[in-house]
Write a protein that holds these residues in place. Structure first.
Motif, mmCIF file in Angstrom:
data_model
loop_
_atom_site.group_PDB
_atom_site.id
_atom_site.type_symbol
_atom_site.label_atom_id
_atom_site.label_comp_id
_atom_site.label_asym_id
_atom_site.label_seq_id
_atom_site.Cartn_x
_atom_site.Cartn_y
_atom_site.Cartn_z
ATOM 1 N N ARG A 1 -6.473 46.280 10.418
ATOM 2 C CA ARG A 1 -6.566 45.050 9.628
ATOM 3 C C ARG A 1 -7.677 45.220 8.599
ATOM 4 O O ARG A 1 -8.425 46.175 8.633
ATOM 5 C CB ARG A 1 -6.852 43.842 10.520
ATOM 6 C CG ARG A 1 -5.852 43.702 11.644
ATOM 7 C CD ARG A 1 -5.644 42.281 12.063
ATOM 8 N NE ARG A 1 -4.580 42.208 13.027
ATOM 9 C CZ ARG A 1 -3.301 42.016 12.722
ATOM 10 N NH1 ARG A 1 -2.938 41.853 11.458
ATOM 11 N NH2 ARG A 1 -2.380 41.978 13.652
ATOM 12 N N GLU A 2 -7.747 44.248 7.726
ATOM 13 C CA GLU A 2 -8.790 44.361 6.696
ATOM 14 C C GLU A 2 -9.686 43.133 6.730
ATOM 15 O O GLU A 2 -9.201 42.003 6.625
ATOM 16 C CB GLU A 2 -8.166 44.529 5.315
ATOM 17 C CG GLU A 2 -9.237 44.767 4.265
ATOM 18 C CD GLU A 2 -8.757 45.545 3.071
ATOM 19 O OE1 GLU A 2 -7.531 45.575 2.856
ATOM 20 O OE2 GLU A 2 -9.612 46.101 2.360
ATOM 21 N N HIS A 3 -10.944 43.370 6.926
ATOM 22 C CA HIS A 3 -11.917 42.284 6.910
ATOM 23 C C HIS A 3 -12.327 42.062 5.453
ATOM 24 O O HIS A 3 -12.560 43.033 4.730
ATOM 25 C CB HIS A 3 -13.134 42.689 7.752
ATOM 26 C CG HIS A 3 -14.122 41.584 7.929
ATOM 27 N ND1 HIS A 3 -15.032 41.258 6.964
ATOM 28 C CD2 HIS A 3 -14.306 40.711 8.948
ATOM 29 C CE1 HIS A 3 -15.769 40.237 7.391
ATOM 30 N NE2 HIS A 3 -15.333 39.893 8.594
ATOM 31 N N PRO A 4 -12.409 40.789 5.018
ATOM 32 C CA PRO A 4 -12.703 40.562 3.598
ATOM 33 C C PRO A 4 -14.009 41.201 3.142
ATOM 34 O O PRO A 4 -14.147 41.595 1.996
ATOM 35 C CB PRO A 4 -12.753 39.037 3.469
ATOM 36 C CG PRO A 4 -12.749 38.504 4.861
ATOM 37 C CD PRO A 4 -12.209 39.553 5.760
ATOM 38 N N ARG A 5 -14.966 41.311 4.044
ATOM 39 C CA ARG A 5 -16.253 41.875 3.643
ATOM 40 C C ARG A 5 -16.423 43.338 4.078
ATOM 41 O O ARG A 5 -16.886 44.169 3.324
ATOM 42 C CB ARG A 5 -17.381 41.034 4.250
ATOM 43 C CG ARG A 5 -18.641 41.001 3.446
ATOM 44 C CD ARG A 5 -19.567 39.982 4.039
ATOM 45 N NE ARG A 5 -19.119 38.626 3.727
ATOM 46 C CZ ARG A 5 -19.535 37.949 2.672
ATOM 47 N NH1 ARG A 5 -20.387 38.489 1.848
ATOM 48 N NH2 ARG A 5 -19.095 36.732 2.435
ATOM 49 N N HIS A 6 -16.005 43.623 5.313
ATOM 50 C CA HIS A 6 -16.268 44.975 5.846
ATOM 51 C C HIS A 6 -15.134 45.946 5.612
ATOM 52 O O HIS A 6 -15.240 47.113 5.970
ATOM 53 C CB HIS A 6 -16.574 44.904 7.339
ATOM 54 C CG HIS A 6 -17.711 43.989 7.661
ATOM 55 N ND1 HIS A 6 -18.940 44.157 7.114
ATOM 56 C CD2 HIS A 6 -17.785 42.881 8.430
ATOM 57 C CE1 HIS A 6 -19.736 43.201 7.547
ATOM 58 N NE2 HIS A 6 -19.054 42.410 8.337
ATOM 59 N N GLY A 7 -14.035 45.476 5.087
ATOM 60 C CA GLY A 7 -12.926 46.381 4.789
ATOM 61 C C GLY A 7 -12.057 46.668 6.011
ATOM 62 O O GLY A 7 -12.102 45.944 7.004
ATOM 63 N N PRO A 8 -11.269 47.765 5.943
ATOM 64 C CA PRO A 8 -10.315 48.049 7.018
ATOM 65 C C PRO A 8 -11.012 48.347 8.344
ATOM 66 O O PRO A 8 -12.064 48.971 8.379
ATOM 67 C CB PRO A 8 -9.589 49.308 6.523
ATOM 68 C CG PRO A 8 -9.868 49.369 5.077
ATOM 69 C CD PRO A 8 -11.185 48.732 4.845
ATOM 70 N N TYR A 9 -10.404 47.879 9.425
ATOM 71 C CA TYR A 9 -10.935 48.161 10.762
ATOM 72 C C TYR A 9 -9.779 48.140 11.746
ATOM 73 O O TYR A 9 -8.693 47.647 11.438
ATOM 74 C CB TYR A 9 -11.995 47.116 11.180
ATOM 75 C CG TYR A 9 -11.417 45.739 11.405
ATOM 76 C CD1 TYR A 9 -11.148 44.886 10.339
ATOM 77 C CD2 TYR A 9 -11.093 45.292 12.691
ATOM 78 C CE1 TYR A 9 -10.591 43.638 10.541
ATOM 79 C CE2 TYR A 9 -10.543 44.038 12.893
ATOM 80 C CZ TYR A 9 -10.295 43.220 11.823
ATOM 81 O OH TYR A 9 -9.727 41.981 12.024
#
Ligand SMILES: Nc1ncnc2c1ncn2[C@@H]1O[C@H](COP(=O)(O)OP(=O)(O)OP(=O)(O)O)[C@@H](O)[C@H]1O
Length: 612
Positions: free
Chosen positions: A173-181
């Motif tokens: 998934r992609e976190h709006p701040r931390h990017g893909p995880y």
């Protein structure tokens, strides 16, 4: 700005190459690597060969040679830099790339008698920590995770699978701040090198291997070992924190697939491995073009999302990381083409420019805010009256608030490194959601239309709020090939169950074929525009309350200081009560309906009394 560092390492001739009386075609001098083209007859080498220059050229082909590059030497050159980055608070990454059997795993992991970069970096980290931790002013926290990407699916190497049939595939998934995880990837707190060692043993046993023509025991997956390293300084004002993420990546073999020797599942596997390696090649080429400033009419597109590997390594390639690539090659003439390809690939990677930064920003801001809050509350405690407060606060209240703020600070500082805290604050910092204290409660405000999970289980604690961004929001059960924006659980939910489309605040529900969707108790099969307070039932369990703060409600909220999210107008709440009763009576049974209706009625009554 810093370029990706590139090293090339050549291993000794292996048994098979010796049996074939292979000639050594790789020669290294200082930073350069030269490859000679074998003749067709194979009895002599042609010309002076091609020479490439890298940051490091490691000749590990002959232990007796004075220029022999040992695991220790490689750790000193490359591993030290990773540790330096970690202690500086920067992200770092080492990627091993090369043909199957060229020495990637040897370089990254190594055998127990000649450890590679991963164990040495972990050992180095804990050695350094044991020396630094003597000071009370700074604390450290280390977590590791280990995953493999096989057939474009992510597996947790540190988690036992429930059964052999359980493929354990995790979603990216992609976190709006931390990017893909990777969602639900296990993270393990480690306090010593021996703890890491045990995890590595467990993970390596879990890695996917398969028999192969050229290399009987070959890794068929990409593996990413990640260290999350946090440091907190207590002697700084405000307290100072850095978080670094270190990716250590052992890629699958980069050779081309030979369809005549690869069948069935293995062929699909190879195609998927190739997909991520081909995408890696495209990403590196595009980034290299950017790095050298190739002039094009169109902006250069970096296809990170085309494979799981490149998506997860987005930061490491062209982003916030100090990255090193180590290209491993065979010395033998029989591998000429693959080796030449690897050398060219590595040469291209030299042009990638990254922008590493010290990762302290987010937490610093949070700490400053908490510090400011503590100062303000201390001030209030000293003042005899609280001027400007509508409702006077007793010193007990202020003390409570102060304690609360301090305990928040303590939570941040004692570093419950599950990262929930940081995540929470980051989510709250998003423009759409804010958290504030209201009387004895905590209020979550959301300016966008949103859904509140009413849930199946009334005993369940915690409230889920899903905001509906402009455009499409996909809701499903989490097992789809696409990425759902909202994942719900419950019987009868399809992997993609419905889509909610928000166009300028008007939200329409699009049920997917065969998906059971009810709005206010009525089954909907066609697109249905949602109105404030609508109760949506998806499948046989998941129930959501639709809330649509309109411009006038928001204005009212800001004028009155009352929250919008859990306080729709009294009429809105009664709408919901009515809708909920209708939905539940029709679909879940009378008892549940009464319980839920009572819950919403209570909420409405509370709000009405607060407002009057
Ligand atoms: N530097 C080295 N010194 C001694 N032996 C090495 C070295 N590099 C590789 N080898 C040996 O070569 C063989 C293949 O190495 P390794 O498994 O590391 O290759 P790989 O590139 O990781 O292959 P795969 O892509 O299949 O995972 C192993 O038997 C390993 O011990």
């Amino acid at each position: 700005m810093t370029s990706v560092r590139v090293a090339v390492r050549v291993r000794p001739l292996n048994k098979r190459e010796k049996q074939l009386s292979s000639k050594v075609i790789i020669h290294m001098k200082e930073k350069t690597t030269t490859i000679q083209k074998p003749t067709v007859r194979g009895d002599e080498l042609k010309g002076v060969g091609k020479t490439f220059s890298y940051d490091f050229s490691y000749d590990s082909s002959d232990r007796r040679s004075p220029t022999f590059a040992s695991q220790e030497k490689i750790f000193r050159d490359l591993g030290f830099e990773v540790l330096k980055a970690a202690f500086e608070g920067c992200n770092a990454c080492v990627i091993a790339y090369g043909q199957t059997g060229s020495g990637k795993s040897y370089t990254m992991m190594g055998p127990s008698h000649d450890k590679g970069l991963i164990p040495r970096i972990c050992e180095g980290l804990f050695w350094e920590l044991s020396h630094r931790s003597k000071s009370d002013a700074v604390t450290f926290h280390t977590e590791v995770s280990y995953l493999e990407i096989c057939n474009e699916r992510v597996q947790d190497l540190l988690k036992k699978r429930a059964s052999p049939a359980d493929d354990g595939g995790l979603s990216v998934r992609e976190h709006p701040r931390h990017g893909p995880y990777v969602e639900n990837l296990s993270k393990h707190v480690v306090q010593s090198y021996s703890e890491v060692e045990s995890l590595i043993i467990l993970a390596n046993a879990n890695r996917t291997t398969a028999s192969r023509g050229v290399n009987d025991f070959s890794r068929r997956s990409h593996a990413i070992f990640t260290i999350m390293f946090t440091q907190v300084w207590f002697d700084a004002e405000p307290l100072y924190e850095t978080v670094s993420k270190i990716h250590l990546v052992d890629l699958a073999g980069s050779e081309k697939v030979d369809p005549t020797r690869t069948v069935g599942g293995r062929l699909k596997e190879s195609a998927d491995i190739n997909k991520s390696l081909v995408t890696l090649g495209h990403v590196i080429s595009a980034l290299a073009d950017l790095g050298v400033g190739v002039s094009t009419t169109k902006p250069i597109f970096i296809p990170y999302r085309d494979s799981v590997l490149t998506w997860l390594l987005k930061d490491s390639l062209g982003g916030n990381s100090k990255t090193t690539m180590i290209a491993t090659v065979s010395p033998a003439d029989v591998n000429y083409m693959e080796t030449l390809n690897t050398l060219r690939f590595a040469s291209r990677a030299k042009n990638i420019v990254n922008s590493p930064i010290v990762n302290d920003n987010g937490s610093m801001k949070v700490m400053r805010e908490l510090q400011a809050e503590v100062t303000k509350l201390n001030q209030l405690l000293k003042e005899p009256t609280q001027v400007g407060r509508e409702v006077p606060l007793s010193s007990v209240d202020v003390k409570e608030e102060l304690n609360e703020t301090k305990s928040l600070q303590a939570v941040a500082l004692t570093k419950n490194r599950s990262s929930t805290w940081r995540e929470t604050l980051n989510i709250l910092q998003e423009e759409t959601v804010t958290l504030r204290k209201e009387g004895s409660g905590v209020v979550l405000d959301c300016c966008l239309p949103h859904l509140i999970g009413v849930g199946e289980d009334l005993q369940k604690t915690g409230i889920a709020l899903y905001y509906l961004k402009e455009g499409r929001t996909i809701i499903g059960s989490g097992k789809a090939s696409c990425t759902q924006d909202i994942v719900l659980h419950g019987p009868g939910l399809l992997s993609v169950h419905c889509v909610l489309e928000n166009i300028a605040g008007t939200v329409t529900l699009f049920p997917q074929d065969g998906a059971l969707c009810l709005v206010n108790g009525s089954v909907v099969t066609d697109p249905c525009q949602l109105t404030q307070g609508a109760i949506i039932q998806l499948g046989k369990g998941a129930t959501l309350w639709f809330n649509q703060p309109t411009a006038s409600q928001l204005r009212l909220k800001y004028q009155s200081g009352l929250p919008s999210v859990f306080s729709p107008s009294v009429t809105d709440s009664s709408n919901s009560t009515e809708n909920l009763s209708k939905a539940m009576v029709q679909n879940r049974g009378y008892k549940d309906a009464i319980k839920l209706t009572a819950l919403v009625t209570d909420k409405s009554a509370n709000l009405a009394s607060q407002r009057s």
